[in-house]
Design a protein around this motif. Structure first.
Motif, PDB file in Angstrom:
ATOM      1  N   GLY A 190     -30.608 -54.781-181.023  1.00  0.00           N
ATOM      2  CA  GLY A 190     -30.453 -53.111-181.081  1.00  0.00           C
ATOM      3  C   GLY A 190     -32.419 -53.033-181.259  1.00  0.00           C
ATOM      4  O   GLY A 190     -33.143 -51.825-180.271  1.00  0.00           O
ATOM      5  N   VAL A 191     -33.265 -53.766-181.821  1.00  0.00           N
ATOM      6  CA  VAL A 191     -34.825 -53.567-181.677  1.00  0.00           C
ATOM      7  C   VAL A 191     -35.485 -53.279-180.478  1.00  0.00           C
ATOM      8  O   VAL A 191     -36.532 -51.964-180.264  1.00  0.00           O
ATOM      9  N   SER A 192     -34.629 -54.158-179.455  1.00  0.00           N
ATOM     10  CA  SER A 192     -36.134 -53.978-177.835  1.00  0.00           C
ATOM     11  C   SER A 192     -35.198 -53.178-177.360  1.00  0.00           C
ATOM     12  O   SER A 192     -36.423 -52.384-176.049  1.00  0.00           O
ATOM     13  N   LEU A 193     -34.144 -52.646-177.916  1.00  0.00           N
ATOM     14  CA  LEU A 193     -33.243 -51.273-176.618  1.00  0.00           C
ATOM     15  C   LEU A 193     -34.593 -50.061-177.092  1.00  0.00           C
ATOM     16  O   LEU A 193     -34.789 -49.051-176.080  1.00  0.00           O
TER      17      LEU A 193
ATOM     18  N   GLU B 294     -27.705 -47.250-173.985  1.00  0.00           N
ATOM     19  CA  GLU B 294     -27.266 -47.754-174.627  1.00  0.00           C
ATOM     20  C   GLU B 294     -27.866 -47.574-176.601  1.00  0.00           C
ATOM     21  O   GLU B 294     -26.931 -47.682-176.956  1.00  0.00           O
ATOM     22  N   ILE B 295     -29.084 -46.574-176.496  1.00  0.00           N
ATOM     23  CA  ILE B 295     -29.362 -45.904-177.687  1.00  0.00           C
ATOM     24  C   ILE B 295     -27.460 -45.123-177.942  1.00  0.00           C
ATOM     25  O   ILE B 295     -27.632 -45.346-179.132  1.00  0.00           O
TER      26      ILE B 295
ATOM     27  N   ARG C  50     -27.442 -57.964-172.117  1.00  0.00           N
ATOM     28  CA  ARG C  50     -27.593 -57.959-173.270  1.00  0.00           C
ATOM     29  C   ARG C  50     -28.995 -56.413-172.972  1.00  0.00           C
ATOM     30  O   ARG C  50     -29.617 -55.974-174.031  1.00  0.00           O
ATOM     31  N   TYR C  51     -29.676 -56.906-172.056  1.00  0.00           N
ATOM     32  CA  TYR C  51     -30.590 -55.484-171.691  1.00  0.00           C
ATOM     33  C   TYR C  51     -30.548 -53.961-171.056  1.00  0.00           C
ATOM     34  O   TYR C  51     -28.860 -53.916-170.264  1.00  0.00           O
ATOM     35  N   PRO C  52     -31.194 -53.006-171.221  1.00  0.00           N
ATOM     36  CA  PRO C  52     -30.390 -51.667-171.047  1.00  0.00           C
ATOM     37  C   PRO C  52     -30.569 -51.661-168.754  1.00  0.00           C
ATOM     38  O   PRO C  52     -31.068 -52.400-168.344  1.00  0.00           O
TER      39      PRO C  52
ATOM     40  N   ALA D 152     -42.334 -56.300-169.928  1.00  0.00           N
ATOM     41  CA  ALA D 152     -42.228 -57.194-170.339  1.00  0.00           C
ATOM     42  C   ALA D 152     -41.020 -58.299-169.663  1.00  0.00           C
ATOM     43  O   ALA D 152     -41.912 -59.010-169.513  1.00  0.00           O
ATOM     44  N   THR D 153     -39.838 -57.549-169.252  1.00  0.00           N
ATOM     45  CA  THR D 153     -38.672 -58.486-168.922  1.00  0.00           C
ATOM     46  C   THR D 153     -38.766 -58.529-167.060  1.00  0.00           C
ATOM     47  O   THR D 153     -38.507 -59.432-166.995  1.00  0.00           O
ATOM     48  N   VAL D 154     -39.661 -57.594-166.580  1.00  0.00           N
ATOM     49  CA  VAL D 154     -39.910 -58.272-165.584  1.00  0.00           C
ATOM     50  C   VAL D 154     -40.830 -58.881-165.218  1.00  0.00           C
ATOM     51  O   VAL D 154     -41.197 -59.693-163.832  1.00  0.00           O
ATOM     52  N   ALA D 155     -41.902 -59.047-165.659  1.00  0.00           N
ATOM     53  CA  ALA D 155     -43.063 -59.715-165.927  1.00  0.00           C
ATOM     54  C   ALA D 155     -42.420 -61.922-165.824  1.00  0.00           C
ATOM     55  O   ALA D 155     -42.675 -62.375-165.485  1.00  0.00           O
TER      56      ALA D 155
END
Length: 390
Positions: free
Chosen positions: A124-127, A106-107, A65-67, A135-138
């Motif tokens: 959707g909002v996270s995209l 993804e957008i 679900r991640y870009p 934040a995801t890498v961290a």
């Protein structure tokens, strides 16, 4: 102040998913670009730099679900952290990632269902929240220190190094994970750059994305990610870590131009480059040149003004295209490999027509490399330069 050094890096680029594969591409001057059929204007073909792996699963975790640009960054960050054998207080490690296009793929994919609640994806909002990249890498690595996302276009990954250097020198953190990522190969990007006549359709791989050439036009869109681990040299050596290069200086400035415009005289870039180098001279220039006439002409202009065409200059864009915010980090990694193995990579696909005075490296030169300068600039955005030393 203590020197800031690079203790690890990771790359995900067309044909180059590891240090070893990237070294081979650079040393042998291999073009890794592909033809995208039916994706240009009126179903024409365009040339692009593609990465075959989807990176849906990283370290046994599902990132479906991640870009795509975030997944590329995660995979590159894994390699960088492993190479650096990073072992710091998780609250004292910063993550600073750069991107230009963010989750544009993804957008674009979900834009047709954005007004339909049932079909709208839960992520959707996270995209559209670009900061989820850093934040995801961290979170993936298990870090709790500062996290920043830089969106300054093509200079973003060099700008992450500038911010990281300040954090390290001030003692706020012990290490920084920095770099850039972009995956812009959707119809939105292709149509946009076709509209501005920045990319060329219905041509062969050899006929576009040609650095330093008045005979060709257009750059090659590419996807990729480059991630580096930065630390203070004294701390790295105390822990017995390998040091792959030193950040001698890095600067970034904005031209203050309207959207889609840039300083075509080259004076803005020249001023920045002078300030970056000071009295130092690189062994060669790892150039921004990507096949756009204005950009390449500026590179030639500043080279003549600063070096009187006495320093070798090369561009790796003919091999893998231009991956926007990731490209600065990828150029840095290519420079680190160059310094470690003692060679200057060639500029491929070009005969240098219109740039005959430039000392372009057409074939791999084997020699000791002690210092490399990297240049980045983009429309209505920042100019950035970095000087690396061995």
């Amino acid at each position: 102040m203590d020197n800031i050094v690079i203790t690890g890096y990771g790359i995900k680029a067309p044909g180059a998913l590891s240090k070893e594969s990237f070294k081979r591409i650079l040393e042998e001057g291999i073009c890794t670009q592909s033809v995208l059929e039916g994706r240009g204007p009126n179903e024409s073909s365009v040339i692009a730099g593609l990465i075959e792996d989807d990176f849906l699963h990283i370290k046994e975790r599902n990132y479906k679900r991640y870009p795509r640009s975030t997944r590329l960054a995660l995979a590159a960050a894994n390699d960088a952290v492993e190479m650096a054998n990073l072992s710091c207080d998780p609250y004292k490690v910063a993550v600073i990632m750069g991107t230009s296009a963010g989750a544009i793929l993804e957008i674009e994919q979900y834009s047709t269902v954005a007004l339909n609640l049932k079909k709208y994806p839960v992520q959707g909002v996270s995209l559209v929240d670009t900061h989820t990249l850093s934040a995801t890498v961290a979170e993936h690595i298990g870090l709790r220190g500062p996290a920043f996302t830089i969106t300054t276009g093509c200079t973003a990954s060099l700008d992450t190094i500038l911010l990281a250097k300040l954090l390290l020198e001030s003692g706020q953190v012990e290490a920084c994970i920095v770099g850039g990522t972009d995956s812009p190969l959707g119809q939105w990007s292709i149509n946009g750059f076709s509209k501005t006549r920045s990319i060329t359709s219905n041509v062969s791989i050899e006929q576009t994305g040609v650095p330093f050439s008045n005979e060709h036009h257009g750059f090659v869109l590419s996807e990729g990610a480059g991630v580096l681990v930065l630390e203070r040299e004294e701390n790295a050596l105390k822990r017995g870590k390998s040091v792959y290069g030193r950040i001698q200086n890095v600067l970034s400035k904005n031209e203050g131009r309207p959207i889609l415009k840039s300083d075509e005289t080259g004076q803005e870039m020249l001023s920045l480059y002078k300030d970056t180098l000071g009295e130092a001279l690189p062994c060669y220039v790892n150039s921004q040149a990507l096949g756009l006439h204005t950009n390449d002409r500026i590179e030639g202009f500043i080279h003549k003004e600063l070096f009187q065409h006495s320093i070798p200059i090369t561009s790796i864009k003919g091999m893998m295209g231009h991956s926007f915010a990731a490209m600065g980090a990828i150029q840095i990694i290519s420079s680190l490999i160059s310094m470690e193995y003692g060679f200057i990579p060639p500029t491929i696909k070009t005969s240098g027509r219109g740039f005959e005075e430039l000392p372009i490296v057409y074939k791999t030169i084997y020699q000791p490399v002690q210092a490399v300068s990297v240049t980045n600039h983009g429309n209505s955005g920042n100019n950035a330069c970095i000087l690396l030393t061995k």
